[in-house]
Design a protein around this motif. Structure first.
Motif, PDB file in Angstrom:
ATOM      1  N   MET A   1      28.555  57.120  33.113  1.00 17.72           N
ATOM      2  CA  MET A   1      29.650  58.205  32.616  1.00 17.72           C
ATOM      3  C   MET A   1      29.722  56.847  31.071  1.00 17.72           C
ATOM      4  N   ASN A   2      28.791  57.532  29.716  1.00 16.11           N
ATOM      5  CA  ASN A   2      28.831  57.286  28.585  1.00 16.11           C
ATOM      6  C   ASN A   2      30.147  56.440  28.040  1.00 16.11           C
ATOM      7  N   LYS A   3      30.624  55.282  26.821  1.00 17.46           N
ATOM      8  CA  LYS A   3      31.748  54.625  27.171  1.00 17.46           C
ATOM      9  C   LYS A   3      32.595  55.762  26.050  1.00 17.46           C
ATOM     10  N   ARG A  72      38.536  46.323  35.682  1.00 17.16           N
ATOM     11  CA  ARG A  72      38.069  44.936  34.707  1.00 17.16           C
ATOM     12  C   ARG A  72      38.130  43.567  35.541  1.00 17.16           C
ATOM     13  N   VAL A  73      39.473  44.001  35.818  1.00 17.39           N
ATOM     14  CA  VAL A  73      40.373  42.727  36.612  1.00 17.39           C
ATOM     15  C   VAL A  73      39.343  42.405  37.421  1.00 17.39           C
ATOM     16  N   GLU A  74      38.731  40.769  37.803  1.00 12.23           N
ATOM     17  CA  GLU A  74      37.756  40.923  39.162  1.00 12.23           C
ATOM     18  C   GLU A  74      38.674  39.695  40.035  1.00 12.23           C
ATOM     19  N   HIS A  75      39.521  39.378  39.985  1.00 11.98           N
ATOM     20  CA  HIS A  75      40.257  38.403  40.948  1.00 11.98           C
ATOM     21  C   HIS A  75      41.932  39.462  40.021  1.00 11.98           C
ATOM     22  N   HIS A  76      42.632  39.517  41.817  1.00  9.71           N
ATOM     23  CA  HIS A  76      43.596  39.957  41.395  1.00  9.71           C
ATOM     24  C   HIS A  76      44.341  38.850  41.939  1.00  9.71           C
ATOM     25  N   PHE A 128      45.902  50.394  17.296  1.00  3.23           N
ATOM     26  CA  PHE A 128      46.430  48.886  17.390  1.00  3.23           C
ATOM     27  C   PHE A 128      46.177  48.220  18.861  1.00  3.23           C
ATOM     28  N   ASN A 129      46.744  48.851  19.255  1.00  2.60           N
ATOM     29  CA  ASN A 129      47.268  48.234  21.165  1.00  2.60           C
ATOM     30  C   ASN A 129      46.520  48.581  21.921  1.00  2.60           C
ATOM     31  N   PHE A 130      45.945  50.170  21.987  1.00  2.00           N
ATOM     32  CA  PHE A 130      44.672  50.529  22.825  1.00  2.00           C
ATOM     33  C   PHE A 130      43.293  49.548  22.321  1.00  2.00           C
ATOM     34  N   ALA A 131      43.295  49.881  21.685  1.00  2.00           N
ATOM     35  CA  ALA A 131      42.198  48.989  20.920  1.00  2.00           C
ATOM     36  C   ALA A 131      41.675  47.436  21.135  1.00  2.00           C
ATOM     37  N   MET A 132      43.225  46.428  21.393  1.00  2.00           N
ATOM     38  CA  MET A 132      43.325  45.555  21.690  1.00  2.00           C
ATOM     39  C   MET A 132      43.240  45.082  23.229  1.00  2.00           C
ATOM     40  N   GLY A 133      43.697  46.213  24.470  1.00  2.00           N
ATOM     41  CA  GLY A 133      43.620  46.548  25.763  1.00  2.00           C
ATOM     42  C   GLY A 133      41.667  46.286  25.406  1.00  2.00           C
ATOM     43  N   GLU A 134      41.285  47.439  25.133  1.00  2.00           N
ATOM     44  CA  GLU A 134      40.105  47.755  25.438  1.00  2.00           C
ATOM     45  C   GLU A 134      38.878  46.569  24.496  1.00  2.00           C
ATOM     46  N   LEU A 135      39.547  46.337  23.791  1.00  2.00           N
ATOM     47  CA  LEU A 135      38.107  45.032  23.072  1.00  2.00           C
ATOM     48  C   LEU A 135      38.478  42.820  23.187  1.00  2.00           C
ATOM     49  N   VAL A 136      39.541  43.367  23.533  1.00  2.00           N
ATOM     50  CA  VAL A 136      40.083  42.002  23.866  1.00  2.00           C
ATOM     51  C   VAL A 136      40.395  41.918  25.237  1.00  2.00           C
ATOM     52  N   PHE A 138      41.010  43.362  28.054  1.00  2.00           N
ATOM     53  CA  PHE A 138      40.327  43.246  29.467  1.00  2.00           C
ATOM     54  C   PHE A 138      39.094  44.328  28.763  1.00  2.00           C
ATOM     55  N   LYS A 139      38.615  42.581  28.572  1.00  2.00           N
ATOM     56  CA  LYS A 139      37.001  43.842  27.915  1.00  2.00           C
ATOM     57  C   LYS A 139      36.223  43.671  28.858  1.00  2.00           C
ATOM     58  N   LYS A 140      35.305  44.267  28.715  1.00  2.00           N
ATOM     59  CA  LYS A 140      34.294  44.831  29.834  1.00  2.00           C
ATOM     60  C   LYS A 140      33.415  43.205  30.066  1.00  2.00           C
ATOM     61  N   LYS A 141      32.981  43.414  30.978  1.00  2.00           N
ATOM     62  CA  LYS A 141      32.862  41.789  30.984  1.00  2.00           C
ATOM     63  C   LYS A 141      30.586  41.678  31.016  1.00  2.00           C
TER      64      LYS A 141
END
Length: 143
Positions: A1-3, A72-76, A128-136, A138-141
C-alpha cells in the motif's frame, strides 16, 4: 500500500477516532476542574486545561501505542513504553502550546465558555499532533 493511501485510509481515521477518546477525557476533566475546583480566570483558563491536557495525552498515547502505530513499535516493553511516552508527551506539549494559544485567542475574541474554546482549539492542534506521531514519535524505521 502506498504511503499516502496508508495515511489517509488507515492511520488518520484511527488517529481521529482515538483522539475522540482523548477529547472526551480532556473535556470532562476540564469541565470538572473549571466548574468545581477553580473559580478564578487563571485556574479556569490556564491551570484546568494543563491538568486536562495531561490526562488526555495519556489516553491518546495508549490508543496510539497499542492501536494506531502498534506496527511501528518493535518491542512492547516497559522501556519502549516509557521511551515512546516521553517522546509523545514532548510532541504533544508543542501541540498544547498551539492549543493554548488558540484557546486564549478564541476566548478573548468570543468570550465563549472555556470548554467550547478548548474544543475549537483542539481542531487546530490535532493536525500538528498527527504529523508529530507519524514523522517523529512512531516514525517508520528504514530497512
Amino acid at each position: 500500500m502506498n504511503k499516502v493511501k496508508e495515511l489517509v485510509l488507515i492511520r488518520f481515521p484511527k488517529f481521529v477516532a482515538g483522539n475522540l477518546i482523548g477529547t472526551l477525557v480532556d473535556t470532562l476533566i476540564l469541565w470538572l476542574f473549571s466548574h468545581f475546583v477553580f473559580h478564578r480566570y487563571f485556574g479556569k483558563v490556564i491551570i484546568s486545561p494543563i491538568i486536562s491536557f495531561e490526562f488526555a495525552v495519556f489516553a491518546n498515547f495508549l490508543v496510539s501505542y497499542y492501536l494506531i502505530w502498534r506496527d511501528r513499535v518493535e518491542h512492547h516493553s516497559g522501556k519502549s513504553f516509557a521511551k515512546h511516552y516521553l517522546a509523545y508527551n514532548l510532541s504533544c506539549t508543542g501541540g498544547f502550546f498551539i492549543k493554548m494559544g488558540m484557546l486564549v485567542l478564541i476566548q478573548a475574541l468570543s468570550k465563549w465558555d472555556v470548554v467550547i474554546c478548548n474544543l475549537l482549539a483542539l481542531f487546530v492542534s490535532g493536525g500538528f499532533n498527527f504529523a508529530m506521531g507519524e514523522l517523529v514519535v512512531f516514525k517508520k524505521k528504514r530497512v
